[in-house]
Scaffold this motif. Structure first.
Motif, mmCIF file in Angstrom:
data_model
loop_
_atom_site.group_PDB
_atom_site.id
_atom_site.type_symbol
_atom_site.label_atom_id
_atom_site.label_comp_id
_atom_site.label_asym_id
_atom_site.label_seq_id
_atom_site.Cartn_x
_atom_site.Cartn_y
_atom_site.Cartn_z
ATOM 1 N N ASN A 198 0.815 -1.222 0.000
ATOM 2 C CA ASN A 198 0.000 0.000 0.000
ATOM 3 C C ASN A 198 0.839 1.258 0.000
ATOM 4 O O ASN A 198 0.370 2.317 -0.387
ATOM 5 C CB ASN A 198 -0.949 0.010 1.198
ATOM 6 C CG ASN A 198 -1.995 -1.077 1.088
ATOM 7 O OD1 ASN A 198 -2.450 -1.397 -0.007
ATOM 8 N ND2 ASN A 198 -2.364 -1.670 2.205
ATOM 9 N N LEU B 240 -2.722 -6.918 10.395
ATOM 10 C CA LEU B 240 -2.936 -6.531 8.999
ATOM 11 C C LEU B 240 -4.395 -6.185 8.720
ATOM 12 O O LEU B 240 -4.682 -5.293 7.918
ATOM 13 C CB LEU B 240 -2.469 -7.640 8.055
ATOM 14 C CG LEU B 240 -0.958 -7.862 7.989
ATOM 15 C CD1 LEU B 240 -0.640 -9.123 7.202
ATOM 16 C CD2 LEU B 240 -0.265 -6.656 7.377
ATOM 17 N N ARG B 241 -5.300 -6.873 9.395
ATOM 18 C CA ARG B 241 -6.734 -6.596 9.219
ATOM 19 C C ARG B 241 -7.201 -5.425 10.086
ATOM 20 O O ARG B 241 -8.356 -5.026 10.019
ATOM 21 C CB ARG B 241 -7.549 -7.835 9.561
ATOM 22 C CG ARG B 241 -7.388 -8.940 8.570
ATOM 23 C CD ARG B 241 -8.233 -10.122 8.921
ATOM 24 N NE ARG B 241 -8.086 -11.162 7.912
ATOM 25 C CZ ARG B 241 -8.436 -12.409 8.073
ATOM 26 N NH1 ARG B 241 -8.999 -12.808 9.212
ATOM 27 N NH2 ARG B 241 -8.253 -13.281 7.119
ATOM 28 N N ARG B 242 -6.276 -4.929 10.916
ATOM 29 C CA ARG B 242 -6.565 -3.821 11.844
ATOM 30 C C ARG B 242 -7.754 -4.147 12.743
ATOM 31 O O ARG B 242 -8.672 -3.329 12.902
ATOM 32 C CB ARG B 242 -6.765 -2.528 11.070
ATOM 33 C CG ARG B 242 -5.521 -2.125 10.310
ATOM 34 C CD ARG B 242 -5.653 -0.773 9.663
ATOM 35 N NE ARG B 242 -4.417 -0.487 8.942
ATOM 36 C CZ ARG B 242 -4.354 -0.051 7.709
ATOM 37 N NH1 ARG B 242 -5.458 0.164 7.038
ATOM 38 N NH2 ARG B 242 -3.202 0.181 7.140
ATOM 39 N N GLU B 243 -7.698 -5.328 13.316
ATOM 40 C CA GLU B 243 -8.775 -5.754 14.201
ATOM 41 C C GLU B 243 -8.832 -4.860 15.435
ATOM 42 O O GLU B 243 -7.821 -4.616 16.092
ATOM 43 C CB GLU B 243 -8.582 -7.218 14.591
ATOM 44 C CG GLU B 243 -8.811 -8.151 13.430
ATOM 45 C CD GLU B 243 -8.608 -9.612 13.768
ATOM 46 O OE1 GLU B 243 -8.362 -9.946 14.944
ATOM 47 O OE2 GLU B 243 -8.679 -10.421 12.827
ATOM 48 N N THR C 62 -2.015 -11.541 11.274
ATOM 49 C CA THR C 62 -3.244 -11.433 10.483
ATOM 50 C C THR C 62 -4.175 -10.396 11.093
ATOM 51 O O THR C 62 -4.734 -9.554 10.385
ATOM 52 C CB THR C 62 -3.943 -12.805 10.377
ATOM 53 O OG1 THR C 62 -3.056 -13.708 9.711
ATOM 54 C CG2 THR C 62 -5.250 -12.700 9.613
ATOM 55 N N GLY C 63 -4.337 -10.422 12.416
ATOM 56 C CA GLY C 63 -5.167 -9.423 13.090
ATOM 57 C C GLY C 63 -4.628 -8.024 12.916
ATOM 58 O O GLY C 63 -5.381 -7.064 12.701
#
Length: 149
Positions: free
Chosen positions: A93, A118-121, A115-116
């Protein structure tokens, strides 16, 4: 040097007036809070000039990077108590050369944590703790140093 439209170049220009702004600034690199996710202990390491990828670094930038990452990892370990410090760089990005570095949570580690992130949980975000840890990191990095490598 900046590149028109580069988000990280624009962000770097604004960090001097921000609180906490740069946590550490060397001759070639800047360290700040993670720009997209307020996860405690997570920082962004970016070149001060616009470069796109590790292959674009000059000799001085390359020579500074390893010791800088080791210094940051040690500071994150001391401030957060985490025995692991993760580092990653994708550049999808934002092609400006940067790495993200920080600790996992005790209850969420490895691929599940990344993963969390990167997903901006939202469960990983904590604005108050992130700011507190960032200020502690800045103090740790400045202690006995002149903010240079």
């Amino acid at each position: 040097m900046t590149s028109d439209g580069c988000v990280l170049c624009e962000r770097a220009a604004e960090l001097g007036a921000a609180d906490p702004g740069w946590l550490l600034r060397t001759g070639h690199w800047g360290v700040s809070m993670h720009p997209a996710m307020p996860a405690p202990g997570w920082v962004a390491v970016q070149t001060l000039r616009h470069t796109e990828g590790l292959a674009a670094l000059d000799g001085t930038e390359s020579a500074e990077l390893g010791p800088l990452l080791a210094r940051l990892s040690a500071a994150v370990t001391r401030v957060t108590g985490s025995q692991r410090v993760y580092t990653y760089s994708l550049g999808e990005n934002s092609p400006h050369t940067h790495m993200l570095l920080g600790p996992p949570r005790p209850d969420l580690r490895g691929a599940a944590f990344i993963t969390g992130l990167l997903r901006r949980e939202a469960s990983l975000a904590d604005d108050t703790a992130t700011l507190r840890v960032a200020r502690e990191l800045a103090g740790e990095l400045a202690a006995g140093n002149t903010n240079t490598i």
